[in-house]
Motif scaffolding. Structure first.
Motif, PDB file in Angstrom:
ATOM      1  N   ILE A  65       0.836  -1.209   0.000  1.00 33.20           N
ATOM      2  CA  ILE A  65       0.000   0.000   0.000  1.00 33.20           C
ATOM      3  C   ILE A  65       0.869   1.256   0.000  1.00 33.20           C
ATOM      4  N   ALA A  66       1.958   1.253   0.757  1.00 35.89           N
ATOM      5  CA  ALA A  66       2.867   2.404   0.759  1.00 35.89           C
ATOM      6  C   ALA A  66       3.423   2.633  -0.637  1.00 35.89           C
ATOM      7  N   LYS A  67       3.800   1.564  -1.307  1.00 34.88           N
ATOM      8  CA  LYS A  67       4.348   1.672  -2.669  1.00 34.88           C
ATOM      9  C   LYS A  67       3.281   2.154  -3.649  1.00 34.88           C
ATOM     10  N   PHE A  68       2.048   1.648  -3.490  1.00 31.25           N
ATOM     11  CA  PHE A  68       0.942   2.084  -4.330  1.00 31.25           C
ATOM     12  C   PHE A  68       0.696   3.574  -4.157  1.00 31.25           C
ATOM     13  N   LEU A  69       0.625   4.032  -2.896  1.00 31.27           N
ATOM     14  CA  LEU A  69       0.367   5.441  -2.621  1.00 31.27           C
ATOM     15  C   LEU A  69       1.472   6.331  -3.181  1.00 31.27           C
ATOM     16  N   GLU A  70       2.704   5.878  -3.080  1.00 32.96           N
ATOM     17  CA  GLU A  70       3.831   6.651  -3.601  1.00 32.96           C
ATOM     18  C   GLU A  70       3.755   6.779  -5.119  1.00 32.96           C
ATOM     19  N   LYS A  71       3.355   5.709  -5.774  1.00 27.70           N
ATOM     20  CA  LYS A  71       3.314   5.682  -7.234  1.00 27.70           C
ATOM     21  C   LYS A  71       2.055   6.330  -7.806  1.00 27.70           C
ATOM     22  N   LYS A  72       0.887   6.025  -7.196  1.00 30.89           N
ATOM     23  CA  LYS A  72      -0.387   6.435  -7.789  1.00 30.89           C
ATOM     24  C   LYS A  72      -1.206   7.390  -6.948  1.00 30.89           C
ATOM     25  N   GLY A  73      -0.884   7.523  -5.667  1.00 29.87           N
ATOM     26  CA  GLY A  73      -1.684   8.362  -4.786  1.00 29.87           C
ATOM     27  C   GLY A  73      -2.912   7.623  -4.284  1.00 29.87           C
ATOM     28  N   GLU A  74      -3.730   8.335  -3.543  1.00 31.65           N
ATOM     29  CA  GLU A  74      -4.933   7.725  -2.971  1.00 31.65           C
ATOM     30  C   GLU A  74      -5.917   7.331  -4.067  1.00 31.65           C
ATOM     31  N   GLY A  75      -6.669   6.275  -3.796  1.00 36.24           N
ATOM     32  CA  GLY A  75      -7.702   5.869  -4.745  1.00 36.24           C
ATOM     33  C   GLY A  75      -7.960   4.383  -4.703  1.00 36.24           C
ATOM     34  N   ILE A  76      -8.719   3.925  -5.692  1.00 30.63           N
ATOM     35  CA  ILE A  76      -9.078   2.509  -5.740  1.00 30.63           C
ATOM     36  C   ILE A  76      -7.820   1.678  -5.923  1.00 30.63           C
ATOM     37  N   HIS A  77      -7.643   0.729  -5.032  1.00 31.49           N
ATOM     38  CA  HIS A  77      -6.477  -0.152  -5.048  1.00 31.49           C
ATOM     39  C   HIS A  77      -6.807  -1.510  -5.659  1.00 31.49           C
ATOM     40  N   HIS A  78      -7.970  -2.090  -5.292  1.00 24.62           N
ATOM     41  CA  HIS A  78      -8.333  -3.399  -5.814  1.00 24.62           C
ATOM     42  C   HIS A  78      -9.832  -3.614  -5.741  1.00 24.62           C
ATOM     43  N   ILE A  79     -10.263  -4.631  -6.479  1.00 27.57           N
ATOM     44  CA  ILE A  79     -11.633  -5.110  -6.382  1.00 27.57           C
ATOM     45  C   ILE A  79     -11.543  -6.572  -5.947  1.00 27.57           C
ATOM     46  N   ALA A  80     -12.360  -6.935  -4.972  1.00 25.64           N
ATOM     47  CA  ALA A  80     -12.329  -8.289  -4.421  1.00 25.64           C
ATOM     48  C   ALA A  80     -13.619  -9.024  -4.758  1.00 25.64           C
ATOM     49  N   PHE A  81     -13.456 -10.288  -5.133  1.00 23.17           N
ATOM     50  CA  PHE A  81     -14.593 -11.135  -5.459  1.00 23.17           C
ATOM     51  C   PHE A  81     -14.692 -12.277  -4.458  1.00 23.17           C
ATOM     52  N   ASP A  82     -15.903 -12.564  -4.023  1.00 25.37           N
ATOM     53  CA  ASP A  82     -16.182 -13.664  -3.117  1.00 25.37           C
ATOM     54  C   ASP A  82     -16.260 -14.958  -3.917  1.00 25.37           C
ATOM     55  N   VAL A  83     -15.597 -15.998  -3.405  1.00 21.94           N
ATOM     56  CA  VAL A  83     -15.663 -17.325  -4.011  1.00 21.94           C
ATOM     57  C   VAL A  83     -15.932 -18.360  -2.925  1.00 21.94           C
ATOM     58  N   ASP A  84     -16.534 -19.480  -3.318  1.00 22.20           N
ATOM     59  CA  ASP A  84     -16.805 -20.557  -2.367  1.00 22.20           C
ATOM     60  C   ASP A  84     -15.591 -21.440  -2.135  1.00 22.20           C
ATOM     61  N   ASP A  85     -14.791 -21.660  -3.194  1.00 24.56           N
ATOM     62  CA  ASP A  85     -13.657 -22.583  -3.131  1.00 24.56           C
ATOM     63  C   ASP A  85     -12.446 -21.916  -3.773  1.00 24.56           C
ATOM     64  N   ILE A  86     -11.634 -21.276  -2.954  1.00 21.38           N
ATOM     65  CA  ILE A  86     -10.507 -20.496  -3.467  1.00 21.38           C
ATOM     66  C   ILE A  86      -9.481 -21.387  -4.172  1.00 21.38           C
ATOM     67  N   GLU A  87      -9.281 -22.603  -3.677  1.00 16.67           N
ATOM     68  CA  GLU A  87      -8.327 -23.525  -4.317  1.00 16.67           C
ATOM     69  C   GLU A  87      -8.784 -23.885  -5.726  1.00 16.67           C
ATOM     70  N   ALA A  88     -10.077 -24.156  -5.892  1.00 13.54           N
ATOM     71  CA  ALA A  88     -10.618 -24.473  -7.213  1.00 13.54           C
ATOM     72  C   ALA A  88     -10.487 -23.271  -8.148  1.00 13.54           C
ATOM     73  N   GLU A  89     -10.716 -22.077  -7.635  1.00 12.18           N
ATOM     74  CA  GLU A  89     -10.586 -20.866  -8.460  1.00 12.18           C
ATOM     75  C   GLU A  89      -9.139 -20.622  -8.873  1.00 12.18           C
ATOM     76  N   ILE A  90      -8.201 -20.865  -7.959  1.00 12.32           N
ATOM     77  CA  ILE A  90      -6.786 -20.725  -8.303  1.00 12.32           C
ATOM     78  C   ILE A  90      -6.451 -21.652  -9.470  1.00 12.32           C
ATOM     79  N   SER A  91      -6.860 -22.905  -9.368  1.00 11.58           N
ATOM     80  CA  SER A  91      -6.591 -23.883 -10.420  1.00 11.58           C
ATOM     81  C   SER A  91      -7.253 -23.474 -11.736  1.00 11.58           C
ATOM     82  N   ARG A  92      -8.516 -23.087 -11.659  1.00 11.34           N
ATOM     83  CA  ARG A  92      -9.250 -22.689 -12.869  1.00 11.34           C
ATOM     84  C   ARG A  92      -8.602 -21.501 -13.551  1.00 11.34           C
TER      85      ARG A  92
END
Length: 134
Positions: A65-92
């Motif tokens: 986050i410190a590196k992000f703020l230094e490079k881009k300033g304040e603002g949207i950093h990420h979008i997060a999605f809810d999943v039921d099975d993170i291991e399956a999503e990683i593989s997919r």
């Protein structure tokens, strides 16, 4: 399979000021503040209906986050999605050619296991996958 947008992460320079701003804007107080030592951040969560906002402030100068703020300033950093099975999503997603920043889920804020997709593969957007820890 992605269920929904879990939250939108916003990088901020000053958590006290940002909490006041978002409380006024959303009309609700932060429901949780939590340090994530492994990422060098302090988080603050707001919820309105099914929508959540995560504010992130750096707790050390080497954190992402410190590196992000230094490079881009304040603002949207990420979008997060809810999943039921993170291991399956990683593989997919790996089979679909996506590059993950961390291929092993780690404990994130708000009782979640998390992994991040590299923004070079997602049109410049840092994508987080979240699975509730049971």
């Amino acid at each position: 399979m992605v269920n929904k947008i879990e939250h939108i992460g916003i990088a901020v320079k000053n958590m006290d000021d940002a909490n006041i701003l978002f409380e006024k804007m959303l009309g609700v107080p932060s429901y949780k503040m939590e340090a994530v030592e492994s990422e060098g951040v302090l988080t603050s969560f707001f919820q309105t209906g099914n929508n959540k906002i995560e504010l992130l402030v750096a707790t050390n100068p080497e954190s992402p986050i410190a590196k992000f703020l230094e490079k881009k300033g304040e603002g949207i950093h990420h979008i997060a999605f809810d999943v039921d099975d993170i291991e399956a999503e990683i593989s997919r997603l790996k089979n679909e050619g996506f590059v993950l920043i961390n291929e092993v889920p780690k404990k994130g804020a708000d009782n979640k296991l998390v992994v991040f997709l590299h923004p070079k593969n997602t049109n410049g957007v840092l994508v987080e996958l979240c699975q509730e820890i049971n």
